[in-house]
Motif scaffolding. Structure first.
Motif, PDB file in Angstrom:
ATOM      1  N   SER A  31       0.541  -1.068  -0.408  1.00 45.42           N
ATOM      2  CA  SER A  31       0.063  -0.013  -0.217  1.00 45.42           C
ATOM      3  C   SER A  31       0.536   1.413   0.276  1.00 45.42           C
ATOM      4  O   SER A  31       0.818   2.001  -0.606  1.00 45.42           O
ATOM      5  N   VAL A  32       1.844   1.122   0.427  1.00 46.11           N
ATOM      6  CA  VAL A  32       3.218   2.258   0.588  1.00 46.11           C
ATOM      7  C   VAL A  32       3.491   2.142  -0.692  1.00 46.11           C
ATOM      8  O   VAL A  32       3.737   3.909  -1.107  1.00 46.11           O
ATOM      9  N   SER A  33       4.058   1.569  -1.060  1.00 47.08           N
ATOM     10  CA  SER A  33       4.712   1.674  -2.570  1.00 47.08           C
ATOM     11  C   SER A  33       3.220   1.978  -3.836  1.00 47.08           C
ATOM     12  O   SER A  33       3.609   2.908  -4.379  1.00 47.08           O
ATOM     13  N   GLN A  34       2.939   1.715  -3.281  1.00 46.22           N
ATOM     14  CA  GLN A  34       1.525   2.052  -4.195  1.00 46.22           C
ATOM     15  C   GLN A  34       1.004   3.189  -4.029  1.00 46.22           C
ATOM     16  O   GLN A  34       0.565   4.460  -5.779  1.00 46.22           O
ATOM     17  N   ALA A  35       1.224   3.691  -3.560  1.00 46.14           N
ATOM     18  CA  ALA A  35       0.988   5.209  -2.798  1.00 46.14           C
ATOM     19  C   ALA A  35       1.681   6.282  -3.265  1.00 46.14           C
ATOM     20  O   ALA A  35       0.852   7.555  -3.949  1.00 46.14           O
ATOM     21  N   THR A 170      -4.016  12.019  10.777  1.00 44.36           N
ATOM     22  CA  THR A 170      -4.445  10.963  11.435  1.00 44.36           C
ATOM     23  C   THR A 170      -5.491  10.093  10.808  1.00 44.36           C
ATOM     24  O   THR A 170      -6.316  11.118   9.797  1.00 44.36           O
ATOM     25  N   ALA A 171      -4.794   8.806  10.241  1.00 41.42           N
ATOM     26  CA  ALA A 171      -5.914   8.208  10.070  1.00 41.42           C
ATOM     27  C   ALA A 171      -6.068   7.172  10.240  1.00 41.42           C
ATOM     28  O   ALA A 171      -5.109   6.317  10.980  1.00 41.42           O
ATOM     29  N   ARG A 172      -7.019   5.615  10.314  1.00 41.61           N
ATOM     30  CA  ARG A 172      -6.668   4.393  10.318  1.00 41.61           C
ATOM     31  C   ARG A 172      -7.036   3.679   9.272  1.00 41.61           C
ATOM     32  O   ARG A 172      -8.118   4.137   8.754  1.00 41.61           O
ATOM     33  N   GLY A 173      -6.307   2.541   9.124  1.00 44.18           N
ATOM     34  CA  GLY A 173      -6.988   1.945   7.900  1.00 44.18           C
ATOM     35  C   GLY A 173      -5.925   0.325   8.057  1.00 44.18           C
ATOM     36  O   GLY A 173      -5.937   0.240   9.472  1.00 44.18           O
ATOM     37  N   THR A 174      -6.687  -1.030   7.231  1.00 48.19           N
ATOM     38  CA  THR A 174      -6.674  -1.677   7.632  1.00 48.19           C
ATOM     39  C   THR A 174      -5.947  -2.782   6.171  1.00 48.19           C
ATOM     40  O   THR A 174      -6.725  -2.500   5.581  1.00 48.19           O
ATOM     41  N   ALA A 175      -5.217  -3.789   6.745  1.00 46.73           N
ATOM     42  CA  ALA A 175      -4.905  -4.716   6.099  1.00 46.73           C
ATOM     43  C   ALA A 175      -5.937  -5.314   4.981  1.00 46.73           C
ATOM     44  O   ALA A 175      -5.764  -5.414   3.713  1.00 46.73           O
ATOM     45  N   TYR A 176      -7.287  -5.913   5.335  1.00 49.61           N
ATOM     46  CA  TYR A 176      -8.421  -6.405   5.272  1.00 49.61           C
ATOM     47  C   TYR A 176      -8.786  -4.907   3.416  1.00 49.61           C
ATOM     48  O   TYR A 176      -9.068  -5.268   2.223  1.00 49.61           O
ATOM     49  N   HIS A 177      -8.696  -3.828   4.376  1.00 51.34           N
ATOM     50  CA  HIS A 177      -8.929  -2.322   3.412  1.00 51.34           C
ATOM     51  C   HIS A 177      -8.590  -1.843   2.719  1.00 51.34           C
ATOM     52  O   HIS A 177      -7.688  -1.101   2.812  1.00 51.34           O
ATOM     53  N   ALA A 178      -7.787  -2.626   1.428  1.00 50.36           N
ATOM     54  CA  ALA A 178      -6.581  -1.899   1.114  1.00 50.36           C
ATOM     55  C   ALA A 178      -6.424  -1.563   0.240  1.00 50.36           C
ATOM     56  O   ALA A 178      -5.328  -0.191  -0.099  1.00 50.36           O
ATOM     57  N   GLN A 179      -7.047  -1.308  -0.634  1.00 47.39           N
ATOM     58  CA  GLN A 179      -7.906   0.085  -1.909  1.00 47.39           C
ATOM     59  C   GLN A 179      -7.806   1.535  -0.395  1.00 47.39           C
ATOM     60  O   GLN A 179      -6.734   2.340  -0.928  1.00 47.39           O
ATOM     61  N   GLN A 180      -8.514   0.788   0.316  1.00 47.42           N
ATOM     62  CA  GLN A 180      -8.240   2.843   1.541  1.00 47.42           C
ATOM     63  C   GLN A 180      -7.411   3.142   1.757  1.00 47.42           C
ATOM     64  O   GLN A 180      -6.751   4.292   1.426  1.00 47.42           O
ATOM     65  N   LEU A 181      -6.791   1.770   2.288  1.00 43.41           N
ATOM     66  CA  LEU A 181      -5.718   2.183   2.749  1.00 43.41           C
ATOM     67  C   LEU A 181      -4.169   2.846   1.638  1.00 43.41           C
ATOM     68  O   LEU A 181      -3.766   4.088   2.805  1.00 43.41           O
ATOM     69  N   ILE A 182      -4.807   2.321   0.295  1.00 49.46           N
ATOM     70  CA  ILE A 182      -3.862   2.941  -0.106  1.00 49.46           C
ATOM     71  C   ILE A 182      -4.008   4.857  -0.234  1.00 49.46           C
ATOM     72  O   ILE A 182      -2.909   5.836  -0.155  1.00 49.46           O
ATOM     73  N   LYS A 183      -5.851   5.081  -0.747  1.00 46.08           N
ATOM     74  CA  LYS A 183      -5.267   6.419  -0.862  1.00 46.08           C
ATOM     75  C   LYS A 183      -5.469   7.564   0.799  1.00 46.08           C
ATOM     76  O   LYS A 183      -4.765   8.773   0.346  1.00 46.08           O
ATOM     77  N   LEU A 184      -5.179   6.360   1.711  1.00 48.57           N
ATOM     78  CA  LEU A 184      -5.279   6.963   3.112  1.00 48.57           C
ATOM     79  C   LEU A 184      -3.719   7.728   3.194  1.00 48.57           C
ATOM     80  O   LEU A 184      -3.330   8.777   3.360  1.00 48.57           O
ATOM     81  N   VAL A 185      -2.429   6.573   2.725  1.00 44.87           N
ATOM     82  CA  VAL A 185      -1.298   6.750   2.731  1.00 44.87           C
ATOM     83  C   VAL A 185      -1.295   7.920   1.769  1.00 44.87           C
ATOM     84  O   VAL A 185      -0.277   9.022   2.291  1.00 44.87           O
TER      85      VAL A 185
END
Length: 273
Positions: A31-35, A170-185
């Motif tokens: 998710s970090v590298s994709q962001a 500040t934000a919170r994401g999860t390994a399950y919600h991978a697409q959302q996490l990319i956007k948060l990053v």
């Protein structure tokens, strides 16, 4: 993970990674590298810093400027990098113990300064690398190798802790919600100030097994079933939120950034000489 992403952002000779089967950290790293890719950042102007722990193996695989530092001190090293080279995009990859136990003091002061560092906490509720000891985010009552009768401590809400200390994103994401996490990053990196994402991972080997959480699929489904988006939560009655945790963005504001304010001091001193 696409072969293009691997070739562009990873040290292929270091793969496959050594995380346990089912560990969520690989998803978080991706998710970090994709962001970074989505934002079109120059990889030579990105510096990724880690401390010690399962999460902190990530910079060894990621093909950027990277620092694998000492336990709890990732933010101290990252602060030094940012002060010396403020033009770099500095990203800290850390764990829940690394960031909030031995590294807790560095966390609150990096947030207080609002220095332009993005911190991604790979939060798996346990010290996974060193044998499954309970951490500052282990839920009260859960077991660890150092809490065989249950953890009696209250657990940290890392995002709330960072916000109270002065973080501007500040934000919170999860390994399950991978697409959302990319956007948060992405949003965290774009924020000019201290950003923190509490990224909820899973540790089936120590935390999951010790607490009888079932299979990897069961642990992923638990994240799916118990996470509620913060915007949705505002419309729900309290009883609907019992036993749940919030994901999404919590704070996103603009305040003076530390390295820019420090540069003003330098310029003022030079004029007054």
């Amino acid at each position: 993970m696409s072969s293009q992403l691997v070739q562009q952002y990873y040290r292929a000779d270091k793969l496959p990674h050594i995380w346990c089967p089912g560990c969520g950290h690989g998803i978080l790293m991706r998710s970090v590298s994709q962001a970074i890719h989505n934002l079109g950042l120059d990889k030579d102007k990105v510096c990724i810093v880690s401390g010690i722990g399962c999460s902190s193996r990530a910079p060894g695989y990621m093909d950027f400027n990277t620092l694998h530092t000492t336990h709890g001190r990732a933010l101290a090293f990252a602060t030094g990098v940012k002060m010396a080279r403020p033009e770099l995009e500095v990203i800290v990859v850390t764990g829940d113990g690394d960031a909030t136990a031995i590294g807790g003091n560095h966390l609150i002061h990096a947030a207080r300064r609002n220095i332009n560092i993005t911190t991604i906490v790979f939060n798996n509720n346990v010290y996974g690398m060193t044998g499954g000891q309970y951490s500052p985010t282990t839920p009260t009552g859960d077991l660890g190798t150092t809490a065989p009768y249950g953890n009696i401590d209250k657990s940290f809400d890392i995002a709330t802790l960072a916000e109270a200390a002065g973080a501007t994103y500040t934000a919170r994401g999860t390994a399950y919600h991978a697409q959302q996490l990319i956007k948060l990053v992405e949003n965290a990196i774009k924020n000019k100030g201290f950003s923190l994402i509490d990224a909820i991972s899973i540790c089936p080997t120590y935390y999951g097994r010790k607490n009888k959480k079932g299979s990897v699929v069961d642990m992923m489904n638990w994240l799916k079933d118990h996470a509620v988006d913060a915007k949705v939560a505002q419309k729900l009655p309290p009883e609907k939120l019992e036993g749940k945790f919030l994901i999404g963005e919590f704070k996103n504001v603009t305040e003076p950034e530390y390295t820019e304010e420090y540069q003003k001091i330098i310029e003022r001193f030079q004029k007054e000489r």
